[in-house]
Enzyme design. Structure first.
Site, PDB file in Angstrom:
ATOM      1  CG  HIS A 281      -3.606  -5.126   3.229  1.00 42.60           C
ATOM      2  ND1 HIS A 281      -3.083  -4.336   2.250  1.00 42.60           N
ATOM      3  CD2 HIS A 281      -4.000  -6.270   2.612  1.00 42.60           C
ATOM      4  CE1 HIS A 281      -3.156  -4.981   1.093  1.00 42.60           C
ATOM      5  NE2 HIS A 281      -3.712  -6.145   1.286  1.00 42.60           N
TER       6      HIS A 281
ATOM      7  CG  ASP B  40      -1.651  -1.351   1.315  1.00 47.31           C
ATOM      8  OD1 ASP B  40      -2.253  -1.744   0.308  1.00 47.31           O
ATOM      9  OD2 ASP B  40      -1.562  -2.011   2.363  1.00 47.31           O
TER      10      ASP B  40
HETATM   11  P1  NAX Z   1      -2.505 -18.394  -4.051  1.00 48.83           P
HETATM   12  O1  NAX Z   1      -3.873 -18.953  -3.857  1.00 48.83           O
HETATM   13  O2  NAX Z   1      -1.889 -18.385  -5.399  1.00 48.83           O
HETATM   14  O3  NAX Z   1      -1.487 -19.171  -3.088  1.00 48.83           O
HETATM   15  C1  NAX Z   1      -1.779 -19.463  -1.757  1.00 48.83           C
HETATM   16  C2  NAX Z   1      -1.070 -20.744  -1.419  1.00 48.83           C
HETATM   17  O4  NAX Z   1      -1.248 -20.969  -0.028  1.00 48.83           O
HETATM   18  C3  NAX Z   1      -1.634 -21.968  -2.139  1.00 48.83           C
HETATM   19  O5  NAX Z   1      -0.578 -22.627  -2.824  1.00 48.83           O
HETATM   20  C4  NAX Z   1      -2.206 -22.817  -1.019  1.00 48.83           C
HETATM   21  O6  NAX Z   1      -2.050 -24.209  -1.254  1.00 48.83           O
HETATM   22  C5  NAX Z   1      -1.350 -22.346   0.154  1.00 48.83           C
HETATM   23  N1  NAX Z   1      -1.924 -22.623   1.471  1.00 48.83           N
HETATM   24  C6  NAX Z   1      -3.238 -22.640   1.841  1.00 48.83           C
HETATM   25  N2  NAX Z   1      -3.346 -22.984   3.130  1.00 48.83           N
HETATM   26  C7  NAX Z   1      -2.094 -23.149   3.599  1.00 48.83           C
HETATM   27  C8  NAX Z   1      -1.562 -23.531   4.844  1.00 48.83           C
HETATM   28  N3  NAX Z   1      -2.367 -23.802   5.887  1.00 48.83           N
HETATM   29  N4  NAX Z   1      -0.216 -23.632   4.977  1.00 48.83           N
HETATM   30  C9  NAX Z   1       0.587 -23.384   3.944  1.00 48.83           C
HETATM   31  N5  NAX Z   1       0.154 -23.040   2.716  1.00 48.83           N
HETATM   32  C10 NAX Z   1      -1.170 -22.932   2.550  1.00 48.83           C
HETATM   33  O7  NAX Z   1      -2.540 -16.947  -3.407  1.00 48.83           O
HETATM   34  P2  NAX Z   1      -1.512 -15.733  -3.609  1.00 48.83           P
HETATM   35  O8  NAX Z   1      -1.923 -14.933  -4.782  1.00 48.83           O
HETATM   36  O9  NAX Z   1      -0.113 -16.251  -3.534  1.00 48.83           O
HETATM   37  O10 NAX Z   1      -1.878 -14.851  -2.313  1.00 48.83           O
HETATM   38  C11 NAX Z   1      -1.567 -15.310  -1.017  1.00 48.83           C
HETATM   39  C12 NAX Z   1      -2.217 -14.437   0.021  1.00 48.83           C
HETATM   40  O11 NAX Z   1      -1.711 -13.111  -0.054  1.00 48.83           O
HETATM   41  C13 NAX Z   1      -3.728 -14.291  -0.102  1.00 48.83           C
HETATM   42  O12 NAX Z   1      -4.310 -14.417   1.184  1.00 48.83           O
HETATM   43  C14 NAX Z   1      -3.911 -12.879  -0.618  1.00 48.83           C
HETATM   44  O13 NAX Z   1      -5.169 -12.354  -0.260  1.00 48.83           O
HETATM   45  C15 NAX Z   1      -2.778 -12.180   0.077  1.00 48.83           C
HETATM   46  N6  NAX Z   1      -2.355 -10.871  -0.463  1.00 48.83           N
HETATM   47  C16 NAX Z   1      -1.899  -9.946   0.419  1.00 48.83           C
HETATM   48  C17 NAX Z   1      -1.432  -8.723   0.012  1.00 48.83           C
HETATM   49  C18 NAX Z   1      -0.923  -7.721   1.004  1.00 48.83           C
HETATM   50  O14 NAX Z   1      -0.556  -6.624   0.572  1.00 48.83           O
HETATM   51  N7  NAX Z   1      -0.860  -7.997   2.303  1.00 48.83           N
HETATM   52  C19 NAX Z   1      -1.461  -8.334  -1.427  1.00 48.83           C
HETATM   53  C20 NAX Z   1      -1.525  -9.502  -2.358  1.00 48.83           C
HETATM   54  C21 NAX Z   1      -2.448 -10.619  -1.894  1.00 48.83           C
HETATM   55  O15 NAX Z   1      -3.781 -10.236  -2.161  1.00 48.83           O
END
Ligand code: NAX
Length: 328
Positions: free
Chosen positions: A187, A159
Site C-alpha cells: 500500500h 486502493d
Molecule cells: P490521525 O492522526 O487523525 O489519528 C491517529 C490516531 O492514532 C491519533 O488519535 C493518535 O493519538 C493515535 N495513536 C497514535 N499512537 C497510538 C498508539 N500507540 N495506540 C493507539 N492509538 C495511537 O490519523 P488518521 O487520519 O486517522 O490515519 C490513521 C492511519 O491510517 C495513519 O497511519 C494513516 O497513514 C493511515 N492510512 C491508511 C490508509 C490505508 O489505505 N491503509 C489510508 C488512509 C490513511 O492514510
C-alpha cells in the site's frame, strides 16, 4: 441475535475512526443481527478527546452497541477481541522519509502484537490500516507467535475501491459494473492495480477501455498517487474513504466472495506467484464466509505485470530489512 463481536479499534480519537466507529456501531460491518462491543485504544494524551467521541457514540443510541471500553492500555483494549483494527500510529511529518516513518511506528506494532498474542480471543483477526500498513502488519504478526499468520492482514481495499472508481468513470459505467480488481504488493506508490484481469460487466477491461496508454500510465499513477492528491486538495489525508474501506475489508472477510470475483487484501505470502515468503503482500483473494481467505490461483500475469509486481515486492523487502530487529 447472535452473541456480540468484540471489536478493538486503535487510534480511536483520530480522523479515520471518527468515520469508522459510528458505522461499526450501526451494524455495517457484521450486519443487523450481530451486537458489537467496541474496545477503543488511544494514547494517554488523547483520552479526553476519546471521551468526547464516546459521548457522541452514546448519543446515537445504537441498538446493536452492547458496551464501549475506552483505554490507553493495549492489554485492556485487545482483551478477548475477535477483530482488531489497527488504525493508530504516528502520521508522516513533513521532511520524513518512508524509512523514518517505518522506524517511528515499528515499536507501536511490536507492543500491540505482544498484547494481542497475550489477550485476544482465540479466533482473533487483525486488519492493519496505519501506515506503512504492510510492514506494520508484518511486525505485529512476528510479535504474536501464537496467532496463526493467516489472521494478519493489511488494508489495500481503499486502493481497490479507488481503482474501480477510476475505471468506471473512464468507461462511463456505474462502479458496480467493475469486478475482479486486484491490487498487488505494497500500500504505497509502488502498488500494482491489475487492470488486465479486472472486468467491466464481465469483459476484460482492456477490451472495454481501448485507451491502453491511459491504462498503463495515467490509471496506475492516479491510483498510486490518490492519497497524496487528496491531501493536496483537502489539506488532510483520506479519512471517510479509508473508514469505508475498513468496513468493506472486514465485512467481506466474513462473507462469501461472489462466484468468479475477488478482492484485494494484503496477507502473509506463502510464496504465491513467487512472492517472497512471509511478506505481507496484497493479492487478489476470495473469502469463504467463515472468516477464511485464499489467494486466487492461476491469474495470468504478463511481463508488464510481473515487472510492476517485482518493483513493489522489492520495496517491501527493503522495508522488512529496515525493521529486521523488530521481527522476533
Ligand atoms: P490521525 O492522526 O487523525 O489519528 C491517529 C490516531 O492514532 C491519533 O488519535 C493518535 O493519538 C493515535 N495513536 C497514535 N499512537 C497510538 C498508539 N500507540 N495506540 C493507539 N492509538 C495511537 O490519523 P488518521 O487520519 O486517522 O490515519 C490513521 C492511519 O491510517 C495513519 O497511519 C494513516 O497513514 C493511515 N492510512 C491508511 C490508509 C490505508 O489505505 N491503509 C489510508 C488512509 C490513511 O492514510
Amino acid at each position: 441475535m447472535t452473541s456480540p463481536v468484540r471489536i478493538a479499534v486503535t487510534g480511536a480519537a483520530g480522523s479515520i475512526d471518527y468515520s469508522l466507529l459510528f458505522r461499526i456501531a450501526a451494524g455495517e460491518m457484521f450486519g443487523p443481527d450481530t451486537p458489537v462491543i467496541l474496545q477503543l485504544l488511544e494514547i494517554t494524551p488523547a483520552m479526553d478527546a476519546l471521551e468526547g467521541v464516546a459521548m457522541e457514540i452514546d448519543d446515537c443510541a445504537f441498538p446493536l452497541l452492547e458496551d464501549i471500553v475506552l483505554t490507553d492500555e493495549a492489554t485492556k483494549g485487545f482483551d478477548g477481541a475477535n477483530l482488531a483494527i489497527l488504525v493508530g500510529g504516528m502520521p508522516r511529518q513533513s521532511g520524513m522519509e518512508r524509512a523514518d516513518l517505518i522506524r517511528a511506528n515499528g515499536p507501536i506494532f511490536e507492543g500491540q502484537g505482544k498484547a494481542l498474542n497475550e489477550v485476544a480471543a482465540d479466533d482473533v483477526r487483525i486488519c492493519v490500516v496505519a501506515n506503512p500498513c504492510n510492514t506494520n502488519a508484518l511486525i505485529t504478526m512476528h510479535n504474536a507467535p501464537d496467532i496463526p499468520n493467516e489472521r494478519f492482514t493489511a488494508m489495500t481495499r481503499l486502493d481497490e475501491n479507488r481503482a474501480k472508481s477510476q475505471l468506471a468513470a473512464k468507461a462511463g459505467v456505474p462502479v458496480r459494473s467493475v469486478s475482479n480488481m486486484g491490487i498487488w504488493g505494497n500500500h504505497s506508490n509502488t502498488m500494482y492495480p491489475d487492470f488486465f484481469n479486472a472486468r467491466i460487466d464481465g469483459e476484460p477491461v482492456p477490451q472495454v477501455i481501448d485507451d491502453h496508454d491511459w491504462l498503463k500510465e495515467e490509471f496506475i499513477s492516479t491510483v498510486q498517487g490518490r492519497g497524496s492528491a487528496i491531501i493536496e486538495a483537502r489539506g488532510s489525508s483520506s479519512a471517510a474513504s479509508a473508514a469505508n474501506a475498513a468496513i468493506d475489508h472486514a465485512r467481506d472477510w466474513f462473507k462469501e466472495t461472489p462466484e468468479g470475483d475477488w478482492h484485494a487484501m494484503a496477507v502473509a505470502s506463502t510464496g504465491e506467484y513467487g512472492v517472497s515468503e512471509g511478506l505481507i503482500f496484497s493479492f487478489p483473494v476470495r473469502c469463504d464466509g467463515e472468516g477464511n481467505y485464499e489467494v486466487v490461483e492461476g491469474i495470468e500475469l504478463n511481463d508488464f505485470a510481473r515487472e510492476k509486481i517485482a518493483t513493489t515486492e522489492k520495496q517491501l523487502i527493503e522495508e522488512r530489512e529496515v525493521v529486521q530487529d523488530l521481527l522476533t
